[in-house]
Write an enzyme that holds these catalytic residues in place. Structure first.
Site, PDB file in Angstrom:
ATOM      1  N   LEU A  57       7.725   4.202 -14.115  1.00 36.62           N
ATOM      2  CA  LEU A  57       7.304   5.598 -14.329  1.00 36.62           C
ATOM      3  C   LEU A  57       6.617   5.850 -15.675  1.00 36.62           C
ATOM      4  O   LEU A  57       6.907   6.830 -16.362  1.00 36.62           O
ATOM      5  CB  LEU A  57       8.488   6.567 -14.159  1.00 36.62           C
ATOM      6  CG  LEU A  57       9.112   6.659 -12.772  1.00 36.62           C
ATOM      7  CD1 LEU A  57      10.095   7.830 -12.708  1.00 36.62           C
ATOM      8  CD2 LEU A  57       8.069   6.802 -11.674  1.00 36.62           C
ATOM      9  N   CYS A  89      12.637   6.561  -6.691  1.00 33.74           N
ATOM     10  CA  CYS A  89      11.991   5.513  -7.493  1.00 33.74           C
ATOM     11  C   CYS A  89      12.966   4.364  -7.746  1.00 33.74           C
ATOM     12  O   CYS A  89      14.031   4.566  -8.329  1.00 33.74           O
ATOM     13  CB  CYS A  89      11.505   6.060  -8.830  1.00 33.74           C
ATOM     14  SG  CYS A  89      10.742   4.764  -9.820  1.00 33.74           S
ATOM     15  N   LYS A 139      10.384  12.974  -1.355  1.00 31.95           N
ATOM     16  CA  LYS A 139       9.940  11.602  -1.082  1.00 31.95           C
ATOM     17  C   LYS A 139      11.147  10.685  -0.956  1.00 31.95           C
ATOM     18  O   LYS A 139      11.946  10.554  -1.888  1.00 31.95           O
ATOM     19  CB  LYS A 139       8.998  11.098  -2.175  1.00 31.95           C
ATOM     20  CG  LYS A 139       8.501   9.689  -1.881  1.00 31.95           C
ATOM     21  CD  LYS A 139       7.209   9.406  -2.539  1.00 31.95           C
ATOM     22  CE  LYS A 139       6.737   7.996  -2.238  1.00 31.95           C
ATOM     23  NZ  LYS A 139       5.572   7.640  -3.016  1.00 31.95           N
ATOM     24  N   ILE A 160       7.277   6.214   3.165  1.00 36.95           N
ATOM     25  CA  ILE A 160       8.395   5.752   2.382  1.00 36.95           C
ATOM     26  C   ILE A 160       7.947   5.361   0.963  1.00 36.95           C
ATOM     27  O   ILE A 160       6.777   5.044   0.746  1.00 36.95           O
ATOM     28  CB  ILE A 160       9.067   4.495   3.019  1.00 36.95           C
ATOM     29  CG1 ILE A 160       8.065   3.348   3.180  1.00 36.95           C
ATOM     30  CG2 ILE A 160       9.723   4.827   4.321  1.00 36.95           C
ATOM     31  CD1 ILE A 160       8.673   2.029   3.661  1.00 36.95           C
ATOM     32  N   THR A 210       8.757   2.478  -2.159  1.00 45.00           N
ATOM     33  CA  THR A 210       8.759   1.014  -2.046  1.00 45.00           C
ATOM     34  C   THR A 210      10.146   0.465  -1.675  1.00 45.00           C
ATOM     35  O   THR A 210      11.164   1.096  -1.917  1.00 45.00           O
ATOM     36  CB  THR A 210       8.313   0.378  -3.380  1.00 45.00           C
ATOM     37  OG1 THR A 210       9.104   0.941  -4.432  1.00 45.00           O
ATOM     38  CG2 THR A 210       6.850   0.635  -3.640  1.00 45.00           C
ATOM     39  N   GLY A 250       3.005   3.423   3.584  1.00 50.12           N
ATOM     40  CA  GLY A 250       3.617   2.089   3.498  1.00 50.12           C
ATOM     41  C   GLY A 250       2.685   1.110   4.185  1.00 50.12           C
ATOM     42  O   GLY A 250       2.713   0.975   5.399  1.00 50.12           O
ATOM     43  N   THR A 256      -1.241   1.151  -1.995  1.00 42.55           N
ATOM     44  CA  THR A 256      -1.695  -0.152  -2.492  1.00 42.55           C
ATOM     45  C   THR A 256      -3.156  -0.449  -2.118  1.00 42.55           C
ATOM     46  O   THR A 256      -3.880  -1.092  -2.886  1.00 42.55           O
ATOM     47  CB  THR A 256      -0.758  -1.251  -1.934  1.00 42.55           C
ATOM     48  OG1 THR A 256       0.576  -0.939  -2.370  1.00 42.55           O
ATOM     49  CG2 THR A 256      -1.115  -2.633  -2.420  1.00 42.55           C
TER      50      THR A 256
HETATM   51  C1  LIG Z   1       1.825   0.278  -8.656  1.00 43.03           C
HETATM   52  C2  LIG Z   1       2.597   1.328  -7.908  1.00 43.03           C
HETATM   53  C3  LIG Z   1       3.102   2.429  -8.583  1.00 43.03           C
HETATM   54  C4  LIG Z   1       3.811   3.421  -7.887  1.00 43.03           C
HETATM   55  N1  LIG Z   1       4.275   4.511  -8.559  1.00 43.03           N
HETATM   56  C5  LIG Z   1       4.901   5.499  -7.874  1.00 43.03           C
HETATM   57  C6  LIG Z   1       5.301   6.691  -8.524  1.00 43.03           C
HETATM   58  O1  LIG Z   1       5.081   6.896  -9.719  1.00 43.03           O
HETATM   59  N2  LIG Z   1       5.947   7.639  -7.777  1.00 43.03           N
HETATM   60  C7  LIG Z   1       6.186   7.492  -6.436  1.00 43.03           C
HETATM   61  O2  LIG Z   1       6.766   8.394  -5.801  1.00 43.03           O
HETATM   62  N3  LIG Z   1       5.788   6.366  -5.790  1.00 43.03           N
HETATM   63  C8  LIG Z   1       5.146   5.389  -6.465  1.00 43.03           C
HETATM   64  N4  LIG Z   1       4.722   4.277  -5.804  1.00 43.03           N
HETATM   65  C9  LIG Z   1       4.999   4.145  -4.355  1.00 43.03           C
HETATM   66  C10 LIG Z   1       3.786   4.603  -3.513  1.00 43.03           C
HETATM   67  O3  LIG Z   1       3.480   5.961  -3.754  1.00 43.03           O
HETATM   68  C11 LIG Z   1       4.073   4.392  -2.009  1.00 43.03           C
HETATM   69  O4  LIG Z   1       5.157   5.196  -1.618  1.00 43.03           O
HETATM   70  C12 LIG Z   1       4.402   2.939  -1.671  1.00 43.03           C
HETATM   71  O5  LIG Z   1       3.652   2.055  -2.469  1.00 43.03           O
HETATM   72  C13 LIG Z   1       4.144   2.616  -0.195  1.00 43.03           C
HETATM   73  O6  LIG Z   1       2.791   2.788   0.151  1.00 43.03           O
HETATM   74  P1  LIG Z   1       1.707   1.579   0.110  1.00 43.03           P
HETATM   75  O7  LIG Z   1       2.333   0.403   0.774  1.00 43.03           O
HETATM   76  O8  LIG Z   1       0.498   2.121   0.811  1.00 43.03           O
HETATM   77  O9  LIG Z   1       1.429   1.313  -1.345  1.00 43.03           O
HETATM   78  C14 LIG Z   1       4.009   3.276  -6.481  1.00 43.03           C
HETATM   79  C15 LIG Z   1       3.497   2.165  -5.813  1.00 43.03           C
HETATM   80  C16 LIG Z   1       2.782   1.205  -6.497  1.00 43.03           C
HETATM   81  C17 LIG Z   1       2.227   0.026  -5.734  1.00 43.03           C
END
Ligand SMILES: Cc1cc2nc3c(=O)[nH]c(=O)nc-3n(C[C@H](O)[C@H](O)[C@H](O)COP(=O)(O)O)c2cc1C
Length: 311
Positions: free
Chosen positions: A78, A136, A170, A196, A198, A248, A271
């Site tokens: 964060l 988180c 979230k 979702i 991570t 996701g 991502t």
């Molecule tokens: C580098 C990175 C930083 C992230 N930072 C946050 C964040 O600050 N707050 C949050 O709610 N989710 C954060 N996420 C999670 C994403 O918002 C998302 O929920 C998760 O990556 C799944 O989606 P994706 O597979 O398309 O990345 C982060 C994900 C990545 C890869």
């Protein structure tokens, strides 16, 4: 020749109207300025900011990302400038895009921090919605709010009393029954759910016998987690009534469609932004094409329309 009617891509998340259902996921798009030369921001349905905390945070020790088969492991922790600098330095650019801004917030220590953050954002007309990041995995907490139905209910209820803006909870995939947490957030007054965050993960350098991340453990994202996310969206859709923002491992139109068919009202691209900054814009165009080809005028004809048999 009869001209096909352009499908209506607009969706409603509680009090928030979006011109299309494709947004960018928190933490993967900075504060939008970082992407302004890489894609057309004005096409997005909404922009979700990196999670903001009361005070600024430096984040975790590097390395903070590493690649894994079909996924990305991160332990950013964060990193953000804190609410005051966010409002002064980042929000003006976000406002200029003209796209609804969803501000993601989290507490470092106690849930009261959410209350202070919400009060500050509630007064700001440039903020369209508030996303409660209660999931988180990178804060080294033993238990997340989103891993406890009662804690989720209490936090969302408190937030609901403080804002009339669209409120999004979230949720975390690191739970045994996503429907219990989804119901708790709904019953406490959340307008929508983001599903979702991570999945907890770890990766080891076998030659050095050290963890690949500075924080040792992190959160897995990308195509590797897509089946988990689609299942959780489908389970939640069958249990709750409020709209779901699915995410996701969405990389392209086909993967976004899986989420809509499973029950998502909107989707978030995460991502994929690092690999193809145009992914979200391509998905908007692809979705429209799919709806045209399948004779769908609006997204209610797509959301949750999973068939029971293979005909
Ligand atoms: C580098 C990175 C930083 C992230 N930072 C946050 C964040 O600050 N707050 C949050 O709610 N989710 C954060 N996420 C999670 C994403 O918002 C998302 O929920 C998760 O990556 C799944 O989606 P994706 O597979 O398309 O990345 C982060 C994900 C990545 C890869």
């Amino acid at each position: 020749m009869v001209k096909a009617i352009k499908p209506n891509l607009s969706v409603k998340l509680g009090p928030l109207n979006l011109k299309n259902p494709v947004m960018v996921a928190s933490g993967t798009f900075g504060y939008a300025q970082e992407f302004k030369d890489l894609m057309n921001l004005k096409k997005l349905g909404a922009i979700v900011t990196k999670t903001i905390t009361l005070k600024g945070r430096q984040g975790n020790l590097p390395p903070r990302t590493c690649e894994t088969p079909a996924g990305l492991l991160n332990s950013i922790g964060l990193e953000n400038p804190g609410i005051n600098r966010f409002i002064e330095e980042k929000l003006p650019f976000l406002k200029k895009t003209g796209i609804p801004v969803i501000v993601s917030i989290a507490a470092e220590e106690t849930p009261d921090e959410f209350a202070v953050l919400i009060k500050q954002l509630e007064q700001n007309s440039d903020v369209a919605a508030i996303e409660l990041n209660i999931s988180c995995p990178n804060l080294q907490k033993t238990r997340l709010i989103a891993q406890d139905p009662q804690a989720t209910f209490d936090l969302v209820s408190m937030a609901r009393k403080l804002t009339a803006k669209c409120l999004i909870a979230k949720l975390s995939p690191n739970v045994s029954a996503i429907t219990e947490i989804a119901s708790a957030a709904q019953n406490a007054g959340s307008d929508a759910l983001a599903l979702i965050n991570t999945l907890g993960g770890m990766s080891i350098d076998v030659n050095k016998r050290i963890p690949k991340l500075g924080a040792w453990v992190g959160g897995l994202s990308g195509p590797a987690i897509r089946p988990v996310a689609v299942k959780m969206v489908w389970e939640a859709y069958n249990k709750i009534k409020i709209p779901i923002i699915g995410m996701g491992g969405i990389m392209d139109t086909a993967s976004a469609l899986e989420f809509f068919i499973a029950g998502a009202t909107a989707v978030s691209v995460g991502t994929a932004n690092f690999i193809n900054p145009q992914a979200s814009v391509e998905i908007i165009a692809g979705l429209e094409k799919y709806m045209l080809a399948n004779n769908m005028q609006n997204l209610t004809q797509l959301t949750g329309r999973l068939k029971a048999c293979k005909d």
